[in-house]
Design an enzyme around this catalytic site. Structure first.
Site, PDB file in Angstrom:
ATOM      1  N   LYS A   1       0.977  -1.225  -0.154  1.00 25.46           N
ATOM      2  CA  LYS A   1       0.056  -0.063   0.339  1.00 25.46           C
ATOM      3  C   LYS A   1       0.587   0.988   0.006  1.00 25.46           C
ATOM      4  O   LYS A   1       0.182   2.074  -0.344  1.00 25.46           O
ATOM      5  CB  LYS A   1      -0.951  -0.364   1.165  1.00 25.46           C
ATOM      6  CG  LYS A   1      -2.029  -1.147   0.997  1.00 25.46           C
ATOM      7  CD  LYS A   1      -2.590  -0.758   2.334  1.00 25.46           C
ATOM      8  CE  LYS A   1      -4.205  -1.891   2.140  1.00 25.46           C
ATOM      9  NZ  LYS A   1      -3.910  -2.868   1.731  1.00 25.46           N
TER      10      LYS A   1
HETATM   11  C1  LIG Z   1      -4.806  -4.241   1.420  1.00 26.17           C
HETATM   12  C2  LIG Z   1      -3.909  -5.519   1.636  1.00 26.17           C
HETATM   13  C3  LIG Z   1      -4.517  -6.496   0.301  1.00 26.17           C
HETATM   14  C4  LIG Z   1      -5.492  -6.733  -0.157  1.00 26.17           C
HETATM   15  O1  LIG Z   1      -5.044  -5.720  -1.068  1.00 26.17           O
HETATM   16  P1  LIG Z   1      -6.484  -5.265  -1.979  1.00 26.17           P
HETATM   17  O2  LIG Z   1      -6.155  -4.465  -3.305  1.00 26.17           O
HETATM   18  O3  LIG Z   1      -7.620  -4.890  -1.815  1.00 26.17           O
HETATM   19  O4  LIG Z   1      -6.941  -6.748  -2.812  1.00 26.17           O
HETATM   20  C5  LIG Z   1      -3.617  -7.239   0.533  1.00 26.17           C
HETATM   21  N1  LIG Z   1      -2.936  -7.920   1.641  1.00 26.17           N
HETATM   22  C6  LIG Z   1      -2.258  -6.891   1.964  1.00 26.17           C
HETATM   23  C7  LIG Z   1      -0.838  -6.937   3.273  1.00 26.17           C
HETATM   24  C8  LIG Z   1      -2.970  -6.242   2.522  1.00 26.17           C
HETATM   25  O5  LIG Z   1      -2.229  -4.972   3.182  1.00 26.17           O
END
Ligand SMILES: *Cc1c(COP(=O)(O)O)cnc(C)c1O
Length: 428
Positions: free
Chosen positions: A107
């Site tokens: 993210k």
């Molecule tokens: C947010 C997140 C996901 C999921 O990603 P999306 O874009 O919501 O599908 C998977 N793994 C981790 C560690 C995350 O923080």
């Protein structure tokens, strides 16, 4: 470039409006009106380029019409200033490690890019923009760190008191500057309700400019396409399969955009934990959202994936077309744990619970002649207790994560009543 709403009940908007507003007025998600394919010459030269150069070329295709080249280049180069290595786990499976950024999760890419792009769009105006974000742990840290020090923007992180881990709490309560942490006496749902109520309150919106930084924002979701190109540039083989551990489906949707731009990935696998709404959709053609259940891959505990609307829009609502490009997988906590143990023992590679879903789906789903990579979405140390219980060994905490532990927590106590939250914001 114009952006349309997936609900088609509101006029198209500019990139600036889409980024500042986040959600369309008809509650749909913004989509770019066209997806530009990249030239063959780019794909031929991609393996000789740096991560930042690859990312900039992809960013040009999305945002080149709307942001001057030098500015866009600066945003991309600032965002992508950490490594994203592609690490070989076994003969035909690679891990794209997206945990080398400031908060050790993928993210960071979207949050850092959005912060810089929003900073650019508000730089001319004298009014401060206020970002409200509710978090159950990880989103708050990525957003707070992404926006830290960006002029013209103040961030309020709302988190449930006593319900996030110490290390998560430290990542957004110790920053200071333009980041304020609000410790809410309630649950994550209460935090989310406070934020939603704030966006709908006229008096508050006249007092201050409010926006959200969740994954539906185009400036957070589109830049995630960058690293799919980077992975393929390093792989340089035929028949590539990409597996994405998915929750709200923003990450995989960005990969699908990449494929639409000409990226040679033959197919995608969406790996779910027991919250397998998308998996069920692939099997049945029926989309049945349901309340989420708690798993050890908790960032994927989503019962109504917000970016599903974008997947539908990308494939003109055709279930058959979606099934041609994407298959699914779903795993229980026991299967996730088993995969972490197995890959650690067999390959000496330590997965986090989310990446474990991705690895397992490739291991079980690759066909002869295919090479797969999965997105390792977070560092295993972010889920220290869970992973240590599974492998019965200590997991060391990387230096970057330890640094946060040294800071002093600064937070403001807040009840879960909207009136109290509003009074606080009105006084800001
Ligand atoms: C947010 C997140 C996901 C999921 O990603 P999306 O874009 O919501 O599908 C998977 N793994 C981790 C560690 C995350 O923080």
């Amino acid at each position: 470039m114009k952006y349309y709403s997936t609900n088609h009940q509101t006029p198209d908007v500019t990139l600036q409006e889409a980024v500042v507003k986040g959600l369309a007025a008809d509650k749909g998600l913004f989509m770019p009106e066209c997806i530009n394919a990249l030239p063959t010459s780019f794909f031929e030269q991609m393996s000789q380029m740096s991560l930042q150069e690859v990312a900039y070329q992809v960013a040009q295709a999305f945002f080149g019409e709307d942001i001057p080249a030098d500015k866009l280049k600066q945003i991309v180069y600032d965002t992508m200033n950490f490594n994203i290595p592609l690490v070989k786990v076994s003969d035909n499976i690679y891990s794209l490690e997206l945990f080398h950024g400031p908060t050790l999760a993928f993210k960071d890419v979207g949050a850092r890019f959005m912060a810089r792009m929003l900073g650019y769009f508000v730089s001319g105006q004298d009014k401060l923009v206020n970002v409200l974000v509710a978090t159950s742990g990880d989103t708050g840290s990525a957003v707070a760190n992404g926006f830290l020090g960006v002029d013209g923007i103040h961030v309020y992180v709302l988190y449930p008191k006593g319900k996030v881990s110490l290390i998560q709490e430290k990542q957004f309560t110790t920053l200071g500057k333009n980041v304020t942490a609000l410790e809410v006496d309630g649950t994550f749902d209460d935090c989310q309700r406070l934020v939603k109520s704030a966006f709908m309150d006229d008096e508050l919106n006249q007092h201050m400019q409010l926006t959200s930084a969740n994954s539906i924002n185009v400036a957070r979701f589109l830049p995630q396409a960058f690293y799919y190109f980077w992975a393929v540039a390093q792989l340089q083989v035929a028949n590539i399969v990409c597996c994405v551990p998915s929750g709200n489906f923003g990450n995989i949707t960005a990969g699908l955009f990449g494929k639409r731009m000409g990226l040679p990935i033959s197919r995608f696998i969406a790996a779910n934990n027991r919250n397998d709404i998308f998996y069920q959709y692939l099997q049945t053609g029926q989309y049945n959202p349901r309340p989420s259940i708690a798993t050890i891959a908790n960032a994927m505990d989503v019962g109504d994936p917000s970016n599903f609307a974008r997947v539908l829009a990308l494939y003109d609502n055709s279930h058959a077309a979606i099934c041609q490009d994407i298959s699914g997988a779903t795993y229980t906590d026991a299967e996730i744990a088993e995969e972490i143990r197995r890959v650690y023992e067999t390959n000496g590679y330590l997965l986090d619970p989310h990446g474990a879903c991705g690895h397992r789906a490739l291991r079980e789903g690759l066909r002869p002649g295919e090479t797969g990579f999965f997105i390792e979405t977070a560092h295993p140390a972010k889920f220290k207790d869970t992973v240590e219980n599974i492998i019965c060994e200590q997991v060391s905490i990387p230096q970057r994560l330890q640094e946060f532990m040294k800071g002093t927590k600064q937070s403001i106590n807040m009840t879960s009543r909207f009136e109290d939250f509003k009074t606080y914001l009105m006084a800001e």
